[in-house]
Every structure is written in structure tokens, then in C-alpha cells.
Motif scaffolding. Structure first.
Motif, mmCIF file in Angstrom:
data_model
loop_
_atom_site.group_PDB
_atom_site.id
_atom_site.type_symbol
_atom_site.label_atom_id
_atom_site.label_comp_id
_atom_site.label_asym_id
_atom_site.label_seq_id
_atom_site.Cartn_x
_atom_site.Cartn_y
_atom_site.Cartn_z
ATOM 1 N N PRO A 212 0.880 -1.087 -0.084
ATOM 2 C CA PRO A 212 0.029 0.021 0.102
ATOM 3 C C PRO A 212 0.978 1.219 -0.041
ATOM 4 O O PRO A 212 2.112 1.281 -0.006
ATOM 5 N N GLY A 213 0.216 2.473 0.050
ATOM 6 C CA GLY A 213 0.985 3.715 -0.260
ATOM 7 C C GLY A 213 1.311 4.413 0.917
ATOM 8 O O GLY A 213 1.695 5.735 1.034
ATOM 9 N N GLY A 214 0.917 3.746 2.122
ATOM 10 C CA GLY A 214 0.995 4.854 3.395
ATOM 11 C C GLY A 214 2.124 5.216 4.020
ATOM 12 O O GLY A 214 3.154 4.602 3.469
ATOM 13 N N GLY A 215 2.314 6.214 4.776
ATOM 14 C CA GLY A 215 3.638 6.676 5.426
ATOM 15 C C GLY A 215 4.338 7.773 4.590
ATOM 16 O O GLY A 215 5.462 8.142 4.797
ATOM 17 N N ALA A 216 3.900 8.103 3.563
ATOM 18 C CA ALA A 216 4.552 9.005 2.751
ATOM 19 C C ALA A 216 4.395 10.395 3.318
ATOM 20 O O ALA A 216 5.320 11.307 3.280
ATOM 21 N N GLU A 217 3.280 10.697 3.859
ATOM 22 C CA GLU A 217 2.905 11.899 4.671
ATOM 23 C C GLU A 217 3.332 13.107 3.677
ATOM 24 O O GLU A 217 2.799 13.388 2.486
ATOM 25 N N ILE A 218 4.228 14.128 3.964
ATOM 26 C CA ILE A 218 4.645 15.066 3.202
ATOM 27 C C ILE A 218 6.452 14.772 3.008
ATOM 28 O O ILE A 218 6.889 14.754 3.892
ATOM 29 N N PHE A 219 6.845 14.524 1.829
ATOM 30 C CA PHE A 219 8.243 14.455 1.612
ATOM 31 C C PHE A 219 9.250 15.380 2.125
ATOM 32 O O PHE A 219 10.237 14.916 2.663
#
Length: 398
Positions: free
Chosen positions: A188-195
């Protein structure tokens, strides 16, 4: 197509600035917009303009089709070694009394609960704790695949993998390869938040960096896995931070082609350390979906989590670039409700989800994780919760 006519009409609209006309020209010509173009859209474009552009792209790629899947979630723990300021879900190690930590048997009990259900995917993500290590997940993936080989395992985010691989003293590539051999299918795509570190240091200073997050996805792509990507928006970031985030994703997608879906995640301020930050409006939600669709020209799909933004907003988003509204889910999904999502009981039957899509003139398709058609619901008449007819002939654009 009506969306093409709307875009051509927009280009002749007298009130448009020259910059907005130039961006619309690029969209009509299917040319890539720039970083500066995207920032300009955030700062100057009205909602109607953005809807026309995003819907043009959406219908060019997917027509009226809207995807969903039948899935269920497992959240192995809400205890976490990290202290993300925006998180309403996790409990720090010192707060274990308020949390849960499953063992493999407990996770398998959830899988077995769905043995007679036509679900195609299990989505696994949660907190990070030392005992849920590499072998813990390897064991679970193996047992899950042995029990139900057809079930697609979409498991864990780079935040979890970074900790697990570091603890095991194994490279990102070797770690992903090992877990893939144990049954992991995608991520999945979680944990990206704001880079951008200006923001990331303030809201999630102790979790993996943007570079580490992107590298774990890149290694998964090298192994042939498809993954998703997210962006947490609507808190302390500036518009250009959002564009910087999407630029990094677009660059990696140019390199690997392994991303399937982009999922903007709305910041919710309930019961977390950023409760003082006001949530953005539904208008801003729709603007953000639209600009995401316009900018991320190499991402096949844009998804809105109906459980996070509400059913009504998800319906509106289908005219602002969104072509996927996730799955039926069930009431074990605590991440949304604990964060203050409008849907406090995030479960919807297949019939309800199909009708939600049809009510706004879209064409519902049940998909599997990799966007293969499971059931075309365009002309299905329901008897109880089972479709009378199934269709498999619709081509899927990836």
C-alpha cells in the motif's frame, strides 16, 4: 465526449488568465504540466476550471468507469515506536495499556473469518513494534497463502519495512525479495505524509525519510510488485510542498512504472498532537484531487477513500479526476474512525457501493488489486447481495 467539449469551451472563457489557458492547452494536447504550473493551479485556479481539466483526463483514460474492490483490513498493532504528530491511531510503547498487539494466530483468525466471503484482498498495516519483526511477517504471509492461495496480500508500508529491515540488518531489496517469496504480493501507499524535510521534520521527525520511503518502493518495483502512493494534505504544508511531493512520485514513476494508484489523504485533527490545525474544506479536497489527476500524468489511477472523506464527497470526487473509491471494507478498520473520519462505521455492502457509484452516473466495476475486472456491475440487478449476472469483457486501462 462531453468532457472534451467542456474543455474546448473553457479555453474560450474570457475570464481565464493567460497562464490558465496555457495549462488547459497542455491538458487538451495531453502534454505534461510543470512544477510551476501545478503551483499556479493551487494558487489561482477555481474549482470549476480544475474539475473540467481533471474530468477530461479521467474520462479520456477510464470513461465513466469507477473501480472498487472487496477487501478487508488487518491492523496487527496500534502500538508504535514512532511519534507522528498527526496520528490519532497509534499509542507509543509507553502507552501499551491503551493498545493492542496481535500474534500470528490472531491475524489468521481474521483471515479465516472471511473464508466464505468473495473478498480478493487483505490490506495489512498498523503501528511498528519490535516483536512484529521480519520473521513475524514472513510467518504470517506464508500461513495466509497456504490457507487461501488466491487472496492477494497487500501488506505494510515503507515505514514498517524500514524499521523491520534495519532491525534484521538486511537491505531494502533483499528484504522485499524475501517477503515476496513468503507470499507478499504488493504494497500500500501509506507513510508518505509530506516528503519535504521542512514539513516532515515537524510532523513525523523520527520515521523513515522521503528518500528511504521512495527507495523501498523502487526495490519493490524492481521485483515486479505494484504499489500505491499517498500524500497527507491539509495541515501545515504549503501548496508547493504538495507539488514537491508529487514531483518526486512522478519522477520515480518515470523510472520504474510500478505505481498503480495515487491516494490523497485528508488530515483529520481529532485526538492528535495537531488538533489545533483546522481541517480544510470539501472544496479544497476536490481541488486537491483534481490537481493530483492533472499533475500525475503517469499514474493510472487516482483513488478517494470514501471512508475517510464521506460517501457524498467521494461521489463528487468522481467528477474531479477520481476513478477509484477503494473497497467495501469492514468495521475492523480503526485507522479512519480514530482519526475523525466522517464515516464512523467504515463498512458498505457491495450493493450500497454499486448504487453510490451509479447514482452519479458512473459505471461500477469490481476489480482485484491489480485492476483486473472481477465483476461489471453496469446492468446487474441485485437479489440480496449477490449479482444475477457477471461480465468480464470490459478492457481495463492500466
Amino acid at each position: 465526449m462531453k468532457s472534451t467539449e467542456n474543455l474546448r469551451f473553457l479555453l474560450n472563457y474570457e475570464r481565464l488568465t493567460q497562464e490558465l489557458k496555457q495549462i488547459a492547452d497542455k491538458v487538451l494536447a495531453e502534454e505534461r504540466i510543470t512544477f510551476d504550473d501545478a503551483v499556479y493551479l493551487y494558487e489561482h485556479a477555481e474549482l470549476g476550471y480544475l474539475g473540467v481539466l481533471a474530468n477530461f483526463i479521467r474520462e479520456k483514460r477510464h470513461g465513466d468507469v469507477t473501480y472498487f474492490n472487496r477487501n478487508f483490513h488487518i491492523e496487527p498493532t496500534n502500538v508504535c515506536v514512532y511519534d507522528c504528530k498527526f496520528c490519532s491511531y497509534s499509542r507509543l510503547i509507553k502507552e501499551r495499556a491503551e493498545g493492542w498487539e496481535m500474534d500470528v494466530d490472531g491475524m489468521m483468525d481474521i483471515v479465516k473469518k472471511y473464508d466464505q466471503e468473495p473478498v480478493t484482498e487483505v490490506h495489512i498495516t498498523g503501528g511498528v513494534v519490535p516483536k512484529q519483526n521480519l520473521e513475524f511477517y514472513a510467518t504470517f504471509f506464508k500461513r495466509c497463502k497456504t490457507h487461501r492461495p488466491d487472496l492477494h496480500i497487500k501488506g505494510l508500508t515503507p515505514v514498517e519495512y524500514y524499521y523491520i529491515f534495519k532491525k534484521a540488518k538486511i537491505s531494502h531489496y533483499d528484504g522485499m525479495k524475501y517477503l515476496q517469496s513468503c507470499g507478499l504480493d504488493s504494497m500500500p501507499g501509506g507513510g508518505a505524509e509530506i516528503f519535504h524535510p521542512e514539513v516532515r521534520e515537524k510532523i513525523a521527525h523520527d520515521k523513515c525519510t522521503a528518500e528511504q520511503w521512495l527507495d523501498i518502493h523502487e526495490q519493490a518495483h524492481k521485483l515486479g510488485m505494484n504499489t500505491n502512493a499517498t500524500m497527507l494534505y491539509g495541515h501545515i504544508e504549503a501548496y508547493w510542498h504538495r507539488v514537491d511531493h508529487m514531483q518526486r512520485l512522478r519522477d520515480l514513476q518515470d523510472k520504474t512504472g510500478g505505481f498503480q494508484t495515487f491516494i490523497p489523504l485528508k488530515f483529520r485533527n481529532k485526538d492528535n498532537q495537531m488538533h489545533y490545525v483546522a481541517e480544510v474544506s470539501v472544496v479544497e479536497d476536490l481541488r486537491n484531487y483534481a490537481i493530483s489527476r492533472i499533475f500525475l500524468d503517469n499514474f493510472p489511477h487516482i483513488k478517494a477513500y470514501w471512508a475517510m472523506i464521506s460517501r457524498n464527497t467521494a461521489q463528487m470526487a468522481l467528477s474531479f479526476g477520481v476513478d477509484d473509491i477503494d473497497g467495501t471494507l469492514d468495521d475492523t478498520t480503526k485507522i479512519y474512525s480514530m482519526a475523525g473520519a466522517e464515516e464512523q462505521n467504515p463498512a458498505m455492502s457491495t450493493r450500497e457501493l454499486v448504487e453510490l457509484i451509479k447514482h452519479v452516473g458512473r459505471h461500477p466495476i469490481e476489480r482485484d488489486t491489480l485492476y483486473h475486472v472481477v465483476t461489471d456491475y453496469k446492468e446487474v440487478v441485485f437479489e440480496d447481495e449477490n449479482p444475477k449476472k457477471q461480465y468480464y469483457s470490459l478492457p481495463v486501462v492500466n
